[in-house]
Scaffold this motif. Sequence first.
Motif, PDB file in Angstrom:
ATOM      1  N   MET A   1       0.839  -1.205   0.000  1.00  0.00           N
ATOM      2  CA  MET A   1       0.000   0.000   0.000  1.00  0.00           C
ATOM      3  C   MET A   1       0.874   1.256   0.000  1.00  0.00           C
ATOM      4  SD  MET A   1      -2.721   1.313   2.887  1.00  0.00           S
ATOM      5  CE  MET A   1      -3.921   0.018   2.564  1.00  0.00           C
ATOM      6  N   ASN A   2       0.619   2.165  -0.932  1.00  0.00           N
ATOM      7  CA  ASN A   2       1.363   3.418  -0.941  1.00  0.00           C
ATOM      8  C   ASN A   2       0.608   4.504  -0.174  1.00  0.00           C
ATOM      9  OD1 ASN A   2      -0.690   4.379  -2.661  1.00  0.00           O
ATOM     10  ND2 ASN A   2       0.458   3.757  -4.494  1.00  0.00           N
ATOM     11  N   LEU A   3       1.228   5.657  -0.018  1.00  0.00           N
ATOM     12  CA  LEU A   3       0.646   6.738   0.777  1.00  0.00           C
ATOM     13  C   LEU A   3      -0.667   7.238   0.179  1.00  0.00           C
ATOM     14  CD1 LEU A   3       1.006   8.561   3.210  1.00  0.00           C
ATOM     15  CD2 LEU A   3       2.334  10.125   1.779  1.00  0.00           C
ATOM     16  N   GLU A   4      -0.732   7.312  -1.138  1.00  0.00           N
ATOM     17  CA  GLU A   4      -1.958   7.776  -1.802  1.00  0.00           C
ATOM     18  C   GLU A   4      -3.133   6.844  -1.518  1.00  0.00           C
ATOM     19  OE1 GLU A   4      -3.610   8.845  -6.294  1.00  0.00           O
ATOM     20  OE2 GLU A   4      -1.482   8.421  -5.955  1.00  0.00           O
ATOM     21  N   GLN A   5      -2.861   5.530  -1.554  1.00  0.00           N
ATOM     22  CA  GLN A   5      -3.914   4.562  -1.261  1.00  0.00           C
ATOM     23  C   GLN A   5      -4.340   4.644   0.199  1.00  0.00           C
ATOM     24  OE1 GLN A   5      -5.421   2.524  -3.620  1.00  0.00           O
ATOM     25  NE2 GLN A   5      -6.884   2.170  -1.953  1.00  0.00           N
ATOM     26  N   ALA A   6      -3.361   4.816   1.084  1.00  0.00           N
ATOM     27  CA  ALA A   6      -3.670   4.952   2.512  1.00  0.00           C
ATOM     28  C   ALA A   6      -4.545   6.181   2.761  1.00  0.00           C
ATOM     29  CB  ALA A   6      -2.378   5.049   3.313  1.00  0.00           C
ATOM     30  N   TYR A   7      -4.249   7.260   2.060  1.00  0.00           N
ATOM     31  CA  TYR A   7      -5.043   8.484   2.187  1.00  0.00           C
ATOM     32  C   TYR A   7      -6.487   8.229   1.771  1.00  0.00           C
ATOM     33  CZ  TYR A   7      -6.311  13.411   1.520  1.00  0.00           C
ATOM     34  OH  TYR A   7      -6.922  14.632   1.597  1.00  0.00           O
ATOM     35  N   LEU A  39       3.966  12.853   6.339  1.00  0.00           N
ATOM     36  CA  LEU A  39       4.448  11.549   5.899  1.00  0.00           C
ATOM     37  C   LEU A  39       5.051  11.594   4.490  1.00  0.00           C
ATOM     38  CD1 LEU A  39       1.538   9.287   7.192  1.00  0.00           C
ATOM     39  CD2 LEU A  39       3.836   9.479   8.138  1.00  0.00           C
ATOM     40  N   GLY A  40       5.067  12.779   3.904  1.00  0.00           N
ATOM     41  CA  GLY A  40       5.590  12.885   2.548  1.00  0.00           C
ATOM     42  C   GLY A  40       7.040  12.482   2.411  1.00  0.00           C
ATOM     43  N   THR A  41       7.803  12.631   3.492  1.00  0.00           N
ATOM     44  CA  THR A  41       9.232  12.284   3.455  1.00  0.00           C
ATOM     45  C   THR A  41       9.524  10.946   4.132  1.00  0.00           C
ATOM     46  OG1 THR A  41       9.586  13.546   5.496  1.00  0.00           O
ATOM     47  CG2 THR A  41       9.914  14.709   3.412  1.00  0.00           C
ATOM     48  N   VAL A  42       8.464  10.241   4.555  1.00  0.00           N
ATOM     49  CA  VAL A  42       8.629   8.963   5.249  1.00  0.00           C
ATOM     50  C   VAL A  42       8.574   7.819   4.247  1.00  0.00           C
ATOM     51  CG1 VAL A  42       7.586   7.393   6.937  1.00  0.00           C
ATOM     52  CG2 VAL A  42       7.665   9.858   7.390  1.00  0.00           C
TER      53      VAL A  42
END
Length: 287
Positions: A1-7, A39-42
């Motif tokens: 899962m990427n950050l966009e999907q988590a969002y 979380l953009g840099t995590v």
Amino acid sequence: MNLEQAYHDYRPLLFSIAYRLLGTVTEAEDIVQDVFTSLGTVNWNHIQHPKAFLCQSVSNRCLNLMKASVKKKERYVGNWLPEPFIHSTDNEPLMALENKEAVSYAYLVMLETLTPTERIIFVLKTSYAIAYDELAEITGKTEVNCRKIYSRARQKMKSQPAVETRPDSKGVMVQRFIEALHNGNITDLIQLMREDTIITTDGGGKVRAATRQITSIQRIFAFFKGILAKEAFADEMILTQANGSPALMVKAEGRPKALWLLALTPDASSISHVYGVLNPDKLPKNI
């Protein structure tokens, strides 16, 4: 899962947590947005349990904000009421609060009687089944203390259900409430209430509102007589949905001017509390 999907997957859940903890729509949205921005840099792939991680991140930020807001609320002019959640098709990220899942307004008001630590432990345990070891980590308390705090908070909240159990009955009551106001019939209005009904209005010092709760039928009669004489309900009155149940919206020149929400007795036969949200900062700009 990427950050966009988590969002996409978790934003409604995270908003529902933040709203229950803070009682304001705007701050809840800001907290959730800030968490994802940070979380953009995590390296998202290194997070093994994204849901738990996000819930904890939002909860920690809410707790810090709640503690900082205590004195702010103490300085608030008059009664402080939560910001209502007005149901709208424009509120896509707020879907977690729609329909039967919506937290009742009276419940949000009751949550204000809890300390920040009591509130976060009670909400997370009751509504989201967060384990005591996680609550201990979020609050910096021991598990034993968290159990004690939860028990104390539950005692304070035991009289107020989280979800409206009879929204249909409330719809009928709100309609009768509107009709009595429209007709200027205070007698019919008073007959909807109990002897111990309470009225709480929140103007925040920005518009005229009662700075203390109004109790007793005699004072309630005088209150409505006074505001009807000032044509407080002379503008457009519409039935809307707020916090999972019907409410009265008063609009002037097409913009929300006030929102009136009712709490009913357990048998839904009469009104136990009337909440008047008049502070323009707590009303939607357009609806």
